[in-house]
Design an enzyme around this catalytic site. Structure first.
Site, mmCIF file in Angstrom:
data_model
loop_
_atom_site.group_PDB
_atom_site.id
_atom_site.type_symbol
_atom_site.label_atom_id
_atom_site.label_comp_id
_atom_site.label_asym_id
_atom_site.label_seq_id
_atom_site.Cartn_x
_atom_site.Cartn_y
_atom_site.Cartn_z
ATOM 1 N N ARG A 1 0.858 -1.194 0.000
ATOM 2 C CA ARG A 1 0.000 0.000 0.000
ATOM 3 C C ARG A 1 0.892 1.242 0.000
ATOM 4 O O ARG A 1 1.794 1.360 0.815
ATOM 5 C CB ARG A 1 -0.869 -0.021 1.250
ATOM 6 C CG ARG A 1 -1.914 1.067 1.296
ATOM 7 C CD ARG A 1 -2.738 0.957 2.571
ATOM 8 N NE ARG A 1 -3.563 -0.232 2.626
ATOM 9 C CZ ARG A 1 -4.111 -0.699 3.752
ATOM 10 N NH1 ARG A 1 -3.888 -0.107 4.898
ATOM 11 N NH2 ARG A 1 -4.861 -1.776 3.721
ATOM 12 N N CYS B 1 -14.818 -3.650 -0.445
ATOM 13 C CA CYS B 1 -13.417 -3.869 -0.102
ATOM 14 C C CYS B 1 -12.887 -5.033 -0.948
ATOM 15 O O CYS B 1 -13.630 -5.690 -1.661
ATOM 16 C CB CYS B 1 -13.271 -4.191 1.375
ATOM 17 S SG CYS B 1 -13.837 -5.858 1.765
ATOM 18 N N CYS C 1 -15.675 -8.825 5.787
ATOM 19 C CA CYS C 1 -15.610 -9.114 7.229
ATOM 20 C C CYS C 1 -15.927 -7.830 7.970
ATOM 21 O O CYS C 1 -16.008 -6.766 7.363
ATOM 22 C CB CYS C 1 -14.230 -9.675 7.611
ATOM 23 S SG CYS C 1 -13.000 -8.416 7.978
ATOM 24 N N LYS D 1 -4.060 1.367 14.851
ATOM 25 C CA LYS D 1 -4.001 2.287 13.707
ATOM 26 C C LYS D 1 -4.667 3.622 14.034
ATOM 27 O O LYS D 1 -5.522 3.700 14.929
ATOM 28 C CB LYS D 1 -4.688 1.645 12.522
ATOM 29 C CG LYS D 1 -6.185 1.499 12.753
ATOM 30 C CD LYS D 1 -6.915 1.016 11.530
ATOM 31 C CE LYS D 1 -6.878 -0.477 11.409
ATOM 32 N NZ LYS D 1 -7.851 -1.002 10.444
ATOM 33 N N CYS E 1 -13.352 -2.117 5.981
ATOM 34 C CA CYS E 1 -12.437 -1.333 5.138
ATOM 35 C C CYS E 1 -13.150 -0.470 4.103
ATOM 36 O O CYS E 1 -12.575 0.483 3.601
ATOM 37 C CB CYS E 1 -11.423 -2.241 4.463
ATOM 38 S SG CYS E 1 -10.467 -3.168 5.668
ATOM 39 N N ARG F 1 -2.139 6.602 9.497
ATOM 40 C CA ARG F 1 -2.184 6.046 8.131
ATOM 41 C C ARG F 1 -2.350 7.141 7.080
ATOM 42 O O ARG F 1 -2.406 8.311 7.402
ATOM 43 C CB ARG F 1 -3.372 5.080 8.039
ATOM 44 C CG ARG F 1 -3.361 3.959 9.070
ATOM 45 C CD ARG F 1 -2.509 2.824 8.589
ATOM 46 N NE ARG F 1 -2.651 1.652 9.452
ATOM 47 C CZ ARG F 1 -3.506 0.651 9.241
ATOM 48 N NH1 ARG F 1 -4.338 0.674 8.215
ATOM 49 N NH2 ARG F 1 -3.540 -0.387 10.060
ATOM 50 N N CYS G 1 -7.332 -11.053 0.708
ATOM 51 C CA CYS G 1 -7.375 -10.640 2.115
ATOM 52 C C CYS G 1 -7.535 -11.849 3.034
ATOM 53 O O CYS G 1 -8.515 -12.594 2.947
ATOM 54 C CB CYS G 1 -8.505 -9.662 2.361
ATOM 55 S SG CYS G 1 -8.524 -9.155 4.087
ATOM 56 N N LYS H 1 -6.294 7.266 11.984
ATOM 57 C CA LYS H 1 -6.657 7.777 10.661
ATOM 58 C C LYS H 1 -7.152 9.215 10.726
ATOM 59 O O LYS H 1 -7.940 9.554 11.604
ATOM 60 C CB LYS H 1 -7.743 6.897 10.046
ATOM 61 C CG LYS H 1 -7.257 5.466 9.855
ATOM 62 C CD LYS H 1 -8.306 4.554 9.293
ATOM 63 C CE LYS H 1 -7.698 3.185 9.029
ATOM 64 N NZ LYS H 1 -8.670 2.211 8.559
HETATM 65 C C1 HEM Z 1 -9.038 -4.792 12.525
HETATM 66 C C2 HEM Z 1 -9.272 -3.956 11.560
HETATM 67 C C3 HEM Z 1 -8.714 -4.075 10.163
HETATM 68 C C4 HEM Z 1 -7.823 -4.965 9.635
HETATM 69 C C5 HEM Z 1 -7.094 -6.076 10.330
HETATM 70 C C6 HEM Z 1 -7.698 -4.641 8.240
HETATM 71 C C7 HEM Z 1 -6.920 -5.338 7.347
HETATM 72 C C8 HEM Z 1 -6.915 -5.088 6.008
HETATM 73 C C9 HEM Z 1 -6.289 -5.910 5.035
HETATM 74 C C10 HEM Z 1 -5.554 -7.188 5.290
HETATM 75 C C11 HEM Z 1 -6.476 -5.317 3.848
HETATM 76 C C12 HEM Z 1 -5.934 -5.774 2.532
HETATM 77 C C13 HEM Z 1 -6.892 -6.514 1.735
HETATM 78 C C14 HEM Z 1 -6.279 -6.769 0.404
HETATM 79 O O1 HEM Z 1 -5.894 -5.791 -0.249
HETATM 80 O O2 HEM Z 1 -6.205 -7.936 -0.014
HETATM 81 C C15 HEM Z 1 -7.214 -4.127 4.059
HETATM 82 C C16 HEM Z 1 -7.609 -3.248 3.090
HETATM 83 C C17 HEM Z 1 -8.044 -1.979 3.356
HETATM 84 N N1 HEM Z 1 -8.426 -1.501 4.573
HETATM 85 FE FE1 HEM Z 1 -8.456 -2.526 6.239
HETATM 86 N N2 HEM Z 1 -8.465 -3.561 7.960
HETATM 87 C C18 HEM Z 1 -9.106 -3.186 9.098
HETATM 88 C C19 HEM Z 1 -9.997 -2.137 9.235
HETATM 89 C C20 HEM Z 1 -10.090 -1.094 8.328
HETATM 90 C C21 HEM Z 1 -10.938 0.060 8.479
HETATM 91 C C22 HEM Z 1 -11.867 0.313 9.651
HETATM 92 C C23 HEM Z 1 -10.724 0.853 7.380
HETATM 93 C C24 HEM Z 1 -11.308 2.196 7.024
HETATM 94 C C25 HEM Z 1 -12.476 2.614 7.381
HETATM 95 C C26 HEM Z 1 -9.773 0.170 6.558
HETATM 96 C C27 HEM Z 1 -9.289 0.619 5.346
HETATM 97 C C28 HEM Z 1 -8.774 -0.199 4.406
HETATM 98 C C29 HEM Z 1 -8.584 0.189 3.044
HETATM 99 C C30 HEM Z 1 -8.804 1.566 2.452
HETATM 100 C C31 HEM Z 1 -8.148 -0.935 2.381
HETATM 101 C C32 HEM Z 1 -7.843 -1.016 0.916
HETATM 102 C C33 HEM Z 1 -8.780 -1.847 0.176
HETATM 103 C C34 HEM Z 1 -9.981 -1.220 -0.405
HETATM 104 O O3 HEM Z 1 -10.045 -0.028 -0.725
HETATM 105 O O4 HEM Z 1 -10.927 -2.003 -0.640
HETATM 106 N N3 HEM Z 1 -9.402 -1.002 7.154
HETATM 107 N N4 HEM Z 1 -7.475 -3.999 5.396
HETATM 108 S S1 SF4 Z 2 -13.140 -5.529 5.402
HETATM 109 FE FE1 SF4 Z 2 -12.274 -7.448 6.007
HETATM 110 S S2 SF4 Z 2 -12.378 -8.661 4.147
HETATM 111 FE FE2 SF4 Z 2 -12.544 -6.559 3.514
HETATM 112 S S3 SF4 Z 2 -10.419 -5.941 3.042
HETATM 113 FE FE3 SF4 Z 2 -10.905 -5.338 5.147
HETATM 114 S S4 SF4 Z 2 -10.105 -6.974 6.374
HETATM 115 FE FE4 SF4 Z 2 -10.318 -7.774 4.298
#
Ligand code: HEM
Ligand code: SF4
Length: 573
Positions: A84, A438, A483, A217, A487, A153, A444, A219
Site C-alpha cells: 500500500r 473492499c 468481514c 491504527k 475497510c 495512516r 485478504c 486515521k
Molecule cells: C481490525 C481492523 C482491520 C484490519 C485487520 C484490516 C486489514 C486489512 C487488510 C488485510 C487489507 C488488505 C486486503 C487486500 O488488499 O487484499 C485491508 C484493506 C483496506 N483496509 Fe483494512 N483492515 C481493518 C480495518 C479497516 C478500516 C476500519 C478501514 C477504514 C475505514 C480500513 C481501510 C482499508 C482500506 C482503504 C483498504 C484497501 C482496500 C480497499 O479499498 O478495498 N481497514 N485492510
Molecule cells: S473488510 Fe475485512 S475482508 Fe474486507 S479488506 Fe478489510 S479486512 Fe479484508
C-alpha cells in the site's frame, strides 16, 4: 488529567497485548525482516515479521482460491505480498501513475487497486520482488511508510473538482499532517532502500510515538463541505474545512470515529466522530499531533479489540479529551463553526474548476484498474497519463479524477475517453454509482465472504427491483465488506452487507446519505435470495411512499423498518 504514581504503577502491572512487546523489542520496526526476505526456502516471512511489515506498508497474504488445493498437494500456501502506497490526499502526477502502472505489470498481478483511503494497492507481489517493488515506488518519489500498522495512516483529503485553489491548500495540509506524523525510525530506509545502517539504534528516537508506537491504527481525513466524500465521521481525527468569503480559515475537528468491530462482540462497534471544536488553519498540524499523543498515552494497550481512539474517547468522554488537548496545546480550541454536508459520493464527469482548468471524474467499479477483453481501462489510463499535464486524484469512493486539465488538453483527453469507451458512470443507476466494496477474496486473509468480486452482480439483481419500484435514478449508498473490519466503511451506508461466511452476510439499513449516521442490523447471516426478498418490499414501499427528496436511509427509519442509530453505543441495542 496528569496520571498519579499509583495509576502509572497499576499500568505497569497490567498485561499488555503481545504485539506491544513485539513492537517494543523490534528495534524500531526492524525485527528480522531483512533476514526473512533473504531466506529462499519459503515464500513467506516469520509471523512476528509479518506484523512489523505492516508498518512498512505491506501485508503478507496468500491466494485463498488456491489454499485447499495446495494443502492437498502438501505445498505451502501461495504466499504473496500486498503493498500500500502512502499518498496523502490521493494526489499523484502522471509520471507517478505510469510508475505505478509499470510496477503492477512487472511485479504484481497486473492490476491496481484504488483504495477507499485514496491510495494505490498492489497485489500478488512475490517475496523475491518485494524489495525491488519498494525501491521502484520510492524512485517515483512516493513511499509506503506507515501505510499500515499502529501509526497514522494515509491522510485523506477531499479531491474537490470545483475549487482548485482551496483544493491545493487543503491537500497541502494533508501532506503536512502526513509528513509530520511519520515514524522517524531509519528501519524503512535500511531494509528497502539499502540505507546506511544506524549502528546504535537505541540512540534513535521516536519523539512522538515512542518504542511501542500507537495502541492501534490511526486515521485522519479532511472534508470540505458540502462534500463529505472522505466520510469525516469515520476518522479518528476528522477535519472539516471552514471557508469564509472564498478563503479557508480553519477546521472543525471531530474525534473518535472508526468503522471496525467483531461479529458477536458487543464491546466492539463502529462509531461516528464527535465534534470537538474549531482550530485556525495554521495550528492544525500541532492539533493533530497532540490528539495523537493523547491516544498514545490513554489508548488501551491490553486489548487490541478496544484499542482504537474511538474507545478511548468513549471511555474518557469528549469533554475530558478536549480539556487534555487544550492543556497539551497551551491554548483553548474554539467552538465549532457552522457547516453543512450534502452528500458523501463523488461528482462524476467533467467539472470546470475555479481557475479555468477542467476535472473529469471517472467511475471505476470498486477501484479496480485492470484490462478486460471489452474494457481496456488500464491501457486507457496509461495513454491518458502519457499525455496528461495535470494530476490524478484518487477519490475516497474508489474513483479517479483526471484533474487540472487545461482547456487545450481537454479535447485530447476526451478523445481517449471516447476511444476506450471509458465511463463517468452517469449511465449507471444511482445505486451502482454510490457503491463500494473492499478487496476480500482472494487476497485478504481476514475475509469471511466475497466482496469486490460479488457486489457488482448483486447490484445488477437489486437494479431489477429498483426498476420495478421506479427508483433507479435515486442515489443510494451501498457498501459491502468481506468481514466486519469495515475497510469500505460499510457502517455508514444506507444499505450495507458485512460478510459472515461464504455467501452469507449481515444486512444493515438506515445509514445517512451524508455519511452522518450509522446504519442498523436488519437481517443476520443471509444469502442472496433472502437479501433480494428482504429488500423487495422495502424498495417497493420507498417507490410509493417516499416524501419529496427523502433519502432511502431516512425512509427506512421513518417507516419503522429499522431504528435510528445515534452513535456507536446504540449500534447493537
Ligand atoms: C481490525 C481492523 C482491520 C484490519 C485487520 C484490516 C486489514 C486489512 C487488510 C488485510 C487489507 C488488505 C486486503 C487486500 O488488499 O487484499 C485491508 C484493506 C483496506 N483496509 Fe483494512 N483492515 C481493518 C480495518 C479497516 C478500516 C476500519 C478501514 C477504514 C475505514 C480500513 C481501510 C482499508 C482500506 C482503504 C483498504 C484497501 C482496500 C480497499 O479499498 O478495498 N481497514 N485492510
Ligand atoms: S473488510 Fe475485512 S475482508 Fe474486507 S479488506 Fe478489510 S479486512 Fe479484508
Amino acid at each position: 488529567m496528569a496520571k498519579t504514581n499509583k495509576q502509572m504503577s497499576d499500568e505497569l502491572d497490567k498485561k499488555l497485548d503481545a504485539l506491544e512487546y513485539l513492537k517494543d523489542e523490534s528495534n524500531y520496526l526492524r525485527g528480522t525482516i531483512e533476514q526473512g526476505l533473504a531466506d529462499p526456502l519459503t515464500g513467506a516471512i516469520s509471523d512476528d515479521d509479518t506484523k512489523l511489515l505492516k508498518f512498512h506498508g505491506s501485508y503478507q497474504q496468500d491466494d485463498r482460491d488456491l489454499r485447499d488445493e495446495r494443502r492437498k498437494q502438501k505445498l505451502e500456501p501461495a504466499y504473496s505480498f500486498m503493498i500500500r502506497v502512502r499518498l496523502p490526499g490521493g494526489t499523484a502526477t502522471p509520471e507517478q501513475w505510469i510508475a505505478m502502472d509499470d510496477i503492477s505489470n512487472n511485479y504484481a498481478n497486473h492490476t491496481l487497486k484504488l483504495t477507499t483511503r485514496q491510495t494505490f494497492q498492489f497485489h500478488g507481489i512475490l517475496k523475491r520482488n518485494l524489495k525491488t517493488s519498494m525501491k521502484k515506488i520510492n524512485e517515483s518519489v512516493l513511499d509506503t511508510i506507515a501505510a499500515c500498522g499502529d501509526v497514522n495512516r494515509n491522510t485523506m483529503c477531499n479531491p474537490n473538482p470545483y475549487q482548485s485553489h482551496i483544493h491545493k491548500e487543503i491537500n497541502d495540509y494533508a501532506t503536512q499532517i502526513s509528513d509530520h506524523l511519520l515514524p522517524k525510525t531509519n528501519a524503512y530506509h535500511e531494509i528497502w532502500l539499502d540505507g546506511e545502517k544506524v549502528l546504535d539504534s537505541s540512540e534513535e528516537i521516536e519523539p512522538m510515538y515512542g518504542k511501542k508506537y500507537l495502541p492501534r491504527k490511526f486515521k485522519i481525513g479532511i472534508a470540505l463541505p458540502p462534500s463529505n466524500d472522505i466520510d469525516v465521521y469515520s476518522q479518528d481525527i476528522g477535519l472539516i474545512g471552514i471557508v469564509e468569503d472564498g478563503t479557508l480559515i480553519g477546521f472543525n475537528v471531530t474525534i473518535g470515529g472508526g468503522m471496525g468491530m467483531t461479529h458477536g462482540n458487543t464491546d466492539t462497534y463502529p462509531q461516528v466522530g464527535r465534534l470537538a471544536g474549531f482550530v485556525p488553519k495554521g495550528k492544525v498540524v500541532d492539533v493533530c499531533e497532540k490528539i495523537l499523543t493523547i491516544q498514545r498515552d490513554y489508548g488501551n494497550r491490553e486489548n487490541r479489540k478496544n484499542a482504537r481512539f474511538k474507545y478511548t474517547v468513549d471511555r474518557l468522554g469528549v469533554d475530558k479529551v478536549v480539556e487534555e488537548l487544550n492543556t497539551r496545546l497551551g491554548w483553548d480550541i474554539e467552538d465549532a463553526r457552522d457547516f453543512e454536508f450534502e452528500h458523501n459520493g463523488d461528482r462524476l464527469g467533467w467539472i470546470e474548476g475555479d481557475e479555468g482548468v477542467w476535472n473529469y471524474t471517472l467511475f471505476i467499479q470498486n477501484g479496480r484498474v485492470k484490462d478486460t477483453e471489452d474494457y481496456q481501462l488500464k491501457t486507457a489510463l496509461r495513454k491518458i497519463a502519457e499525455t496528461h499535464t495535470g494530476d490524478f486524484r484518487l477519490s475516497p469512493n474508489q474513483n479517479l479524477i483526471i484533474a487540472n486539465v487545461t482547456p487545450e488538453k481537454k479535447e485530447e483527453i476526451q478523445n481517449l475517453i471516447d476511444q476506450y469507451g471509458l465511463t463517468d458512470g452517469k449511465n449507471y443507476t444511482g445505486l451502482r454509482r454510490n457503491s463500494m466494496a473492499c478487496v476480500a477474496f482472494p487476497t485478504c486473509g481476514l475475509a469471511m465472504a466475497e466482496s469486490e468480486r460479488y457486489l457488482p452482480s448483486l447490484i445488477s439483481k437489486i437494479e431489477d427491483l429498483l426498476d420495478e419500484a421506479g427508483v433507479n435514478d435515486e442515489e443510494i449508498t451501498i457498501r459491502m465488506t468481506g468481514c466486519p473490519n469495515g475497510c469500505a466503511r460499510p457502517a455508514l451506508a444506507e444499505i450495507a452487507f458485512i460478510g459472515k461466511a461464504p455467501g452469507k452476510y449481515n444486512m444493515y439499513l438506515g445509514g445517512g446519505f451524508k455519511g452522518e449516521r450509522l446504519n442498523k442490523l436488519y437481517k443476520e447471516n443471509i444469502g442472496e435470495q433472502e437479501i433480494l426478498e428482504s429488500l423487495r418490499p422495502i424498495l417497493m414501499d420507498y417507490g410509493k411512499e417516499r416524501l419529496e427528496g427523502e433519502r432511502f436511509g431516512d425512509f427506512v427509519i421513518r417507516s419503522g423498518v429499522v431504528a435510528k442509530v445515534h452513535g456507536g453505543q446504540d449500534f447493537h441495542s
